[in-house]
Motif scaffolding. Sequence first.
Motif, PDB file in Angstrom:
ATOM      1  N   TRP A 149       0.821  -1.215   0.000  1.00 11.22           N
ATOM      2  CA  TRP A 149       0.000   0.000   0.000  1.00 11.22           C
ATOM      3  C   TRP A 149       0.852   1.260   0.000  1.00 11.22           C
ATOM      4  O   TRP A 149       0.328   2.350  -0.221  1.00 11.22           O
ATOM      5  N   ALA A 150       2.130   1.140   0.302  1.00 16.65           N
ATOM      6  CA  ALA A 150       2.932   2.344   0.534  1.00 16.65           C
ATOM      7  C   ALA A 150       3.392   2.972  -0.774  1.00 16.65           C
ATOM      8  O   ALA A 150       3.385   2.328  -1.815  1.00 16.65           O
ATOM      9  N   GLY A 151       3.775   4.226  -0.701  1.00 16.20           N
ATOM     10  CA  GLY A 151       4.472   4.863  -1.817  1.00 16.20           C
ATOM     11  C   GLY A 151       3.856   6.136  -2.324  1.00 16.20           C
ATOM     12  O   GLY A 151       4.554   7.092  -2.607  1.00 16.20           O
ATOM     13  N   MET A 152       2.517   6.185  -2.458  1.00 18.52           N
ATOM     14  CA  MET A 152       1.933   7.326  -3.153  1.00 18.52           C
ATOM     15  C   MET A 152       1.824   8.576  -2.283  1.00 18.52           C
ATOM     16  O   MET A 152       1.286   9.587  -2.722  1.00 18.52           O
ATOM     17  N   GLN A 153       2.333   8.506  -1.033  1.00 20.98           N
ATOM     18  CA  GLN A 153       2.332   9.731  -0.228  1.00 20.98           C
ATOM     19  C   GLN A 153       3.204  10.801  -0.864  1.00 20.98           C
ATOM     20  O   GLN A 153       3.096  11.967  -0.534  1.00 20.98           O
ATOM     21  N   TYR A 171      -2.660   9.601   1.649  1.00 23.95           N
ATOM     22  CA  TYR A 171      -2.673   9.361   3.091  1.00 23.95           C
ATOM     23  C   TYR A 171      -2.663   7.870   3.402  1.00 23.95           C
ATOM     24  O   TYR A 171      -2.101   7.437   4.407  1.00 23.95           O
ATOM     25  N   LEU A 172      -3.265   7.078   2.521  1.00 23.93           N
ATOM     26  CA  LEU A 172      -3.176   5.634   2.669  1.00 23.93           C
ATOM     27  C   LEU A 172      -1.711   5.202   2.551  1.00 23.93           C
ATOM     28  O   LEU A 172      -1.218   4.378   3.333  1.00 23.93           O
ATOM     29  N   ALA A 189      -7.237  11.022   5.694  1.00 25.55           N
ATOM     30  CA  ALA A 189      -7.469  10.537   4.339  1.00 25.55           C
ATOM     31  C   ALA A 189      -8.869  10.813   3.828  1.00 25.55           C
ATOM     32  O   ALA A 189      -9.154  10.584   2.667  1.00 25.55           O
ATOM     33  N   GLY A 190      -9.771  11.317   4.669  1.00 22.55           N
ATOM     34  CA  GLY A 190     -11.135  11.533   4.204  1.00 22.55           C
ATOM     35  C   GLY A 190     -11.814  10.201   3.969  1.00 22.55           C
ATOM     36  O   GLY A 190     -11.514   9.210   4.632  1.00 22.55           O
TER      37      GLY A 190
END
Lengths: 499, 257
Positions: free
Chosen positions: A260-264, A277-278, B70-71
Amino acid sequence: MSSVTTDHSVEDARLRAGIDRSLRHPVMFFLTSGAAWLAVSIVLGVISSAKVHSPGFLDSCSWLTYGRTQAAHVNALVYGWGFQAAFGVIVWMISRLSRQECKAAGIILTAGHVWNLGVTFGVLGILFGDGTGMPWMEFPAYTWPVLLLSYFAIVIWSFIQFKVRPEGHVYISQWYLMAAMIWFPWVFLTANILLHVMPGNPVMAAGINAWYKSSLIFLFFTPVAIGTAFYLTPKVTGRPIHSYSLAKLGFWSLAIIMPWAGMQKLTGAPIPYFIPYLGATATVLFFIPAFTAAVNILRTAISDVDLVNYSPTLRFTMAGVVGLIVTAVAAVFLNLPNSTLKLTQFSMSGYGFEILALYAFFSFVMFGAIYFIVPRITQREWLSRRLIIMHFFFSVYGIVTVALVAIFGGLQQGIGQEDFTQPWEVAATRAYPYAVAITTSWCLILFSNVFFFLHLTVMWMRLGRRSTHPTLLTSGHGNSPHGEEGDIDTLGSSTASAH
Amino acid sequence: MSAPTPHPNQKPDLEESINVSQVHGRVISEYSATAREKRLASNGHEPVALWVIAACGFVLLIAGGVLGNAGTLFSYEETFREGYVRGAAPGLGDAGPLPKAALAAFSGKGAKIYSKCSGCHGSDAKGDGANYPSLVGSKWVLGDTQKFAMVILNGLQGPTSNGKSYGAGIMPAQGAGMTAEDLAGVMTYIRNNFGNTSGDIVSTEMAQNAIDISGKREKAGQAVNAEEIAAKHMTMLPGAEIDPAMMVNPQTLAPMQ
């Protein structure tokens, strides 16, 4: 005739030696050529870092501009050093753990050369201005199928060895290594197909690129290094892994959280609002798989502090495990919304985090593995205790400076950039002293790695010590630096080396 | 690199004929590194320490806080946070918006108000030629400003500036609730866009005067017509002119430094 146990241990040693012998060409090739790429990458890193504070440095030729040397530096580090070190360790360790000689050493060696050719063309392509501009994927688009095919030709034999392994327990290292071997092609194919073959929305492409970078760290380099540390630590100390349930927790949390990581990296960009935020949450949660694995390994080793100190393998591995903890804490610290997250978007701190993960954690564990594997493969001991100590301390001090200075300097730079009424030059000025520190410490690391590369090359040419005693990092007047010399080999054709 | 040391018996199988001490010697000499290796012990089963669980739990709490930003999860429609306002630059406090050149600032405000006009006059201000007249090149839009202000504020009955009556017959009054800034913005916008190039600005002061004049008309509350415009409003609105390059606050249209 000898007793059953002696037969058993002789048979064991013979089997191990046979495995090592069957793999000596490909593994030594991967390790040596990886170390050479590491040196190349650091030279490029020094050049590109120097340009941050002295833009006039080497500015007369286009192929040495910052945009190209920085990209070439990171890509040589990732694909030249990181992957090749990982290949050497994976191929060797899977053979050892499934207790089989490698029957495809020639093919692996050939595929390793092809991989090297791909990396060479990629780095040259970047320097000639053919780079794609996507972080960690700057190699011109024609290289990725070559890399992927040679990857399969290298690891497919490890899959086969795992498949036909003797029945019984699957060791922790095997979980991690097999997972990394499966995750890498998934990540690599996904990113390259979505970015090179079927390019879509460019904003989402930047997101996929950020995910790729994060996934290489968390789903390839991390499991390879953790798996290696789980092998080396009990092997050198002779103690069982501290807690099996902790290891299971660490592995499965890594597998579940890290994709799930990376797109921050794209916080504030026009992509669906929850995605960055995920990504930040998953990166914060990297602490759990990292910390549990690190505690497990440290608890296994820590009861014998002297051994950690004497054994080059254990010393480097433990430094790498400490690096893993620092990486995990940095993952928490750099992803806090409303404080640090927005400062990391366009500053050096992202680079600092990557170097922390790639060098302070992954590379140190790989060095530990190299100090373990090479004497077994070459049947020679490391030549010089001092070279190893020098490699260790220059690397430790250098990398701590690079990573921490880049992270905190990046935050300073980010604060400067947040002040949108000021010209960007002000932000660059804030980062100036940090950039000077980074250049200096890359020079230290370069110094240590040139010696490491020479040491490794000498070992590769089988000019190591012939002795039954390992090279330990002991000092003091009472004993020889290399342990007692009682059993120096005088059998056979060799000459006794009293070095 | 050199070849490994060859020895005569590559695969001794430890049969009776093998000299074990010789084999041991070879193990010691050639496989010393592998021979001194320790076996991997079976895994330990220590329980997971409480402080490890506590540390991971603490990070879980932090992660929950991050996720709270994150909403709505998996809502692919929202690409920004509702009601987001950019914070002030550090050290500046709440200094408000950055100044803009007057022509751009007035037009920017007017462009938002013009959305009410575009329903009839069209987004290109050319009308439709049958029911709604074009504002592009119109003699009442350009030139003296007072007649244009009166039409906007009160509406228009009958033929337009080119003498033609359009299908709609009447333009409804737009003055209700319109502030001086709104009127100044929309007039400046129309007079400087869609091919109109008057190059000047209808200031807030002029617009306020227009509202006052409109309130004092004899037939206040009714739409103006061509005769009234020709008789009374063929003049500029009173008020000081503004340099189009002057820096103003884009929200209040007041001058800034």
